[in-house]
Scaffold this active site. Structure first.
Site, PDB file in Angstrom:
ATOM      1  N   SER A   1       0.846  -1.205   0.194  1.00 35.39           N
ATOM      2  CA  SER A   1      -0.112  -0.063   0.042  1.00 35.39           C
ATOM      3  C   SER A   1       0.852   1.113  -0.030  1.00 35.39           C
ATOM      4  CB  SER A   1      -1.082   0.239   1.254  1.00 35.39           C
ATOM      5  OG  SER A   1      -2.001  -0.899   1.176  1.00 35.39           O
TER       6      SER A   1
ATOM      7  N   THR B   1      -2.406   4.511  10.157  1.00 31.33           N
ATOM      8  CA  THR B   1      -2.118   2.947  10.173  1.00 31.33           C
ATOM      9  C   THR B   1      -0.599   3.105  10.577  1.00 31.33           C
ATOM     10  OG1 THR B   1      -1.509   3.191   7.914  1.00 31.33           O
ATOM     11  CG2 THR B   1      -3.445   2.569   8.239  1.00 31.33           C
ATOM     12  N   GLY B   2       0.004   1.944  11.050  1.00 33.80           N
ATOM     13  CA  GLY B   2       1.279   1.781  11.300  1.00 33.80           C
ATOM     14  C   GLY B   2       1.799   2.478  12.525  1.00 33.80           C
TER      15      GLY B   2
END
Length: 306
Positions: A72, A223-224
């Site tokens: 992604s 995210t992350g």
């Protein structure tokens, strides 16, 4: 005629508390950073590629020559090409896109589908980009690919910027159907870091608000959090980043655990960093810790002298 040059880094510095500025000549020799990074990845059961650009000057790479699956991370490249597509057409981020139910595939990660399961709704391009850049939504990504002419359109635009060590050739749907297709979207770490550097320091569009939107949206990524941002909490640094995560392959190895980002320090300096992990026998939490450790090492290197 192009509008006056607008440097994104200067604009973003408004987000930071100002302190005495340290010049890039006060940073230790980059060879030391490379040594630290090589020590950090030694013995890991994975292929790990790293690139760091220090305050727009010195460059450090580790295992840069391999073609790492972007997963992604490609949504960052796509966002830039979407902005270029809109600008060519005289459109803005407010341009609306119709999304039918057939575009909301069920067997993929998609907060957009979860919120609007029936589809039959229009969204501003800015909304779809927020879903891709902040939440890594796969359906939103493929909707945008269809709007701009597919992965090839993104590939062409990024190459027009002078970036060469990458490829964008597959949609999220194609990668989901066939894990081998993940390898069709790849990058060398340095080329990803260079693209981030361009985002910060070079006007890429006539309309500055396009670039400002992408930068701001990346700083709000959801995210992350256990990857590049983890060691920066409470430091006063601002980070914008984009993650990528793949499924295990037939041998049980993780196809990709990635994070790329820019970091703006309170003293006015910045750096860009790209970490790609592939063929990993390390479990996902361990791979994320590797990225966090790398992020911490780069931050320590940049801040150890004032």
């Amino acid at each position: 005629m192009r509008k006056k040059l607008i440097f994104m880094l200067s604009a973003l510095m408004l987000l930071l508390p100002r302190t005495a500025r340290s010049g890039p000549d006060e940073t230790p020799a980059p060879g030391l950073l490379e040594e630290w990074l090589r020590e950090a990845v030694a013995g890991k059961k994975a292929r790990i590629g790293i690139a760091v650009i220090l305050n727009g000057t010195d460059t450090v790479t580790v295992n840069n020559d391999y073609r790492y699956p972007m997963m992604s991370v490609v949504k960052f490249h796509q966002a830039l090409s979407v902005a270029a597509h809109l600008e060519r057409r005289g459109q803005t981020l407010a341009e609306r896109v119709y999304v039918g139910r057939e575009a909301l595939l069920p067997d993929t990660y998609s907060p957009l589908r979860d919120r609007y399961p029936q589809g039959d709704t229009t969204f501003a391009v800015s909304e779809l980009l927020t879903y891709t850049l902040q939440l890594s939504d796969n359906n939103a990504c493929d909707i945008l690919f269809r709007e701009i002419g597919g992965p090839a359109a993104t590939d062409r635009f990024i190459r027009s910027l002078g970036i060469e060590g990458f490829a964008v050739a597959a949609t999220e749907e194609q990668m989901h159907r066939n894990t081998q297709a993940c390898c069709r979207n790849w990058s060398h770490p340095l080329d990803a870091a260079l693209l981030l550097e361009m985002l910060l320091t070079r006007p890429l569009f006539e309309e500055a608000s396009m670039q400002e939107f992408i930068v701001r949206t990346m700083t709000e990524c959801d995210t992350g959090r256990e990857r590049l941002p983890a060691p920066l909490a409470g430091t006063g640094a601002v980070i914008g980043h984009k993650t990528g995560t793949g499924d295990p392959d037939a041998q049980g190895r993780l196809t990709g655990v990635n994070d790329i980002g820019f970091v703006l320090l309170p003293d006015g300096r910045h750096y860009t960093v790209a970490v790609f992990i592939t063929d990993s026998e390390e479990p996902l939490p361990a791979a994320e810790r590797i990225i966090a450790d790398i992020s911490g090492i780069v931050y320590q290197f940049m801040t150890q002298t004032k």
